[in-house]
Design a protein around this motif. Structure first.
Motif, PDB file in Angstrom:
ATOM      1  N   VAL A 111      43.117  16.182  28.549  1.00 51.52           N
ATOM      2  CA  VAL A 111      43.609  17.487  29.005  1.00 51.52           C
ATOM      3  C   VAL A 111      43.198  17.650  30.459  1.00 51.52           C
ATOM      4  O   VAL A 111      42.051  17.384  30.823  1.00 51.52           O
ATOM      5  N   GLN A 112      44.120  18.063  31.274  1.00 52.81           N
ATOM      6  CA  GLN A 112      43.828  18.352  32.673  1.00 52.81           C
ATOM      7  C   GLN A 112      43.916  19.862  32.888  1.00 52.81           C
ATOM      8  O   GLN A 112      44.831  20.509  32.378  1.00 52.81           O
ATOM      9  N   LEU A 113      42.963  20.380  33.643  1.00 52.72           N
ATOM     10  CA  LEU A 113      42.881  21.820  33.876  1.00 52.72           C
ATOM     11  C   LEU A 113      42.828  22.124  35.363  1.00 52.72           C
ATOM     12  O   LEU A 113      42.121  21.447  36.109  1.00 52.72           O
ATOM     13  N   VAL A 114      43.559  23.156  35.753  1.00 51.01           N
ATOM     14  CA  VAL A 114      43.551  23.600  37.144  1.00 51.01           C
ATOM     15  C   VAL A 114      43.350  25.112  37.163  1.00 51.01           C
ATOM     16  O   VAL A 114      44.123  25.852  36.552  1.00 51.01           O
ATOM     17  N   GLU A 115      42.289  25.545  37.864  1.00 47.76           N
ATOM     18  CA  GLU A 115      42.003  26.965  37.989  1.00 47.76           C
ATOM     19  C   GLU A 115      42.474  27.482  39.349  1.00 47.76           C
ATOM     20  O   GLU A 115      42.527  26.727  40.330  1.00 47.76           O
ATOM     21  N   SER A 116      42.786  28.766  39.372  1.00 48.22           N
ATOM     22  CA  SER A 116      43.158  29.416  40.628  1.00 48.22           C
ATOM     23  C   SER A 116      42.888  30.908  40.511  1.00 48.22           C
ATOM     24  O   SER A 116      42.587  31.405  39.417  1.00 48.22           O
ATOM     25  N   GLY A 117      42.988  31.597  41.637  1.00 49.07           N
ATOM     26  CA  GLY A 117      42.878  33.046  41.621  1.00 49.07           C
ATOM     27  C   GLY A 117      41.585  33.611  42.169  1.00 49.07           C
ATOM     28  O   GLY A 117      41.434  34.833  42.273  1.00 49.07           O
ATOM     29  N   GLY A 118      40.643  32.744  42.484  1.00 49.09           N
ATOM     30  CA  GLY A 118      39.383  33.243  43.020  1.00 49.09           C
ATOM     31  C   GLY A 118      39.547  33.779  44.433  1.00 49.09           C
ATOM     32  O   GLY A 118      40.615  33.681  45.039  1.00 49.09           O
ATOM     33  N   GLY A 119      38.464  34.361  44.937  1.00 47.65           N
ATOM     34  CA  GLY A 119      38.505  34.889  46.288  1.00 47.65           C
ATOM     35  C   GLY A 119      37.342  35.804  46.552  1.00 47.65           C
ATOM     36  O   GLY A 119      36.388  35.864  45.776  1.00 47.65           O
ATOM     37  N   LEU A 120      37.439  36.504  47.671  1.00 42.83           N
ATOM     38  CA  LEU A 120      36.414  37.461  48.083  1.00 42.83           C
ATOM     39  C   LEU A 120      36.902  38.865  47.765  1.00 42.83           C
ATOM     40  O   LEU A 120      38.024  39.237  48.143  1.00 42.83           O
ATOM     41  N   VAL A 121      36.070  39.635  47.096  1.00 43.51           N
ATOM     42  CA  VAL A 121      36.438  40.990  46.710  1.00 43.51           C
ATOM     43  C   VAL A 121      35.227  41.895  46.844  1.00 43.51           C
ATOM     44  O   VAL A 121      34.091  41.429  46.690  1.00 43.51           O
ATOM     45  N   GLN A 122      35.457  43.152  47.124  1.00 41.71           N
ATOM     46  CA  GLN A 122      34.357  44.102  47.205  1.00 41.71           C
ATOM     47  C   GLN A 122      33.927  44.534  45.816  1.00 41.71           C
ATOM     48  O   GLN A 122      34.708  44.476  44.853  1.00 41.71           O
ATOM     49  N   ALA A 123      32.692  44.967  45.715  1.00 44.16           N
ATOM     50  CA  ALA A 123      32.179  45.475  44.446  1.00 44.16           C
ATOM     51  C   ALA A 123      33.091  46.586  43.937  1.00 44.16           C
ATOM     52  O   ALA A 123      33.535  47.442  44.706  1.00 44.16           O
ATOM     53  N   GLY A 124      33.358  46.536  42.641  1.00 44.62           N
ATOM     54  CA  GLY A 124      34.272  47.498  42.036  1.00 44.62           C
ATOM     55  C   GLY A 124      35.705  47.016  41.970  1.00 44.62           C
ATOM     56  O   GLY A 124      36.543  47.637  41.305  1.00 44.62           O
ATOM     57  N   GLY A 125      35.988  45.922  42.650  1.00 43.41           N
ATOM     58  CA  GLY A 125      37.347  45.397  42.695  1.00 43.41           C
ATOM     59  C   GLY A 125      37.676  44.522  41.496  1.00 43.41           C
ATOM     60  O   GLY A 125      36.878  44.378  40.558  1.00 43.41           O
ATOM     61  N   SER A 126      38.873  43.933  41.555  1.00 46.73           N
ATOM     62  CA  SER A 126      39.382  43.134  40.445  1.00 46.73           C
ATOM     63  C   SER A 126      39.960  41.811  40.951  1.00 46.73           C
ATOM     64  O   SER A 126      40.418  41.720  42.100  1.00 46.73           O
ATOM     65  N   LEU A 127      39.933  40.837  40.088  1.00 49.55           N
ATOM     66  CA  LEU A 127      40.588  39.556  40.325  1.00 49.55           C
ATOM     67  C   LEU A 127      41.129  39.056  38.998  1.00 49.55           C
ATOM     68  O   LEU A 127      40.573  39.363  37.935  1.00 49.55           O
ATOM     69  N   ARG A 128      42.189  38.262  39.078  1.00 50.79           N
ATOM     70  CA  ARG A 128      42.690  37.585  37.889  1.00 50.79           C
ATOM     71  C   ARG A 128      42.681  36.091  38.123  1.00 50.79           C
ATOM     72  O   ARG A 128      43.348  35.594  39.043  1.00 50.79           O
ATOM     73  N   LEU A 129      41.931  35.398  37.299  1.00 54.38           N
ATOM     74  CA  LEU A 129      41.860  33.944  37.374  1.00 54.38           C
ATOM     75  C   LEU A 129      42.847  33.321  36.403  1.00 54.38           C
ATOM     76  O   LEU A 129      43.111  33.874  35.332  1.00 54.38           O
TER      77      LEU A 129
END
Length: 120
Positions: free
Chosen positions: A2-20
């Motif tokens: 199985v090969q896996l590729v992640e994405s969606g990270g980054g820099l965000v301020q406290a209280g913010g949101s991200l979707r990986l």
């Protein structure tokens, strides 16, 4: 394999949101459960959340309950980690790991990871 590729990270301020995102290819039919883990420099690896490949069952670490959700898009072979109310303690490299039997994590098949940095 199985090969896996992640994405969606980054820099965000406290209280913010991200979707990986974690997209699987190869022998995806062999996956029973997909997990998200994270590791910050100088700290031990930490389990974050997991979902069965069917998408019917999820589990979360206590530290992220109520803030993170995990979901799966079957046609895209992708697992998402929605992270809300982020705080600096969430800063880490996040990566996904498959479990083929539901009991053992196949860390040898983990992805490269995606960096999440939360500023205060």
């Amino acid at each position: 394999q199985v090969q896996l590729v992640e994405s969606g990270g980054g820099l965000v301020q406290a209280g913010g949101s991200l979707r990986l995102s974690c997209t699987a290819s190869g022998r995806t039919f062999s996956i029973y459960r997909m997990g998200w883990f994270r590791q910050a420099p100088g700290k031990e690896r930490q389990f974050v959340a997991a979902i069965t490949w069917s998408g019917y069952s999820t589990i979360f670490a206590d530290s992220v309950k109520g803030r993170f959700t995990i979901s799966r898009d079957n046609p895209k072979n992708t697992v998402y980690l929605q992270m809300n109310s982020l705080n600096p303690e969430d800063t880490a490299n996040y990566y996904c790991v498959p479990s083929l039997d539901g009991r053992v994590w196949s860390f040898g098949s983990r992805g490269q990871g995606t960096q999440v940095t939360v500023s205060s």
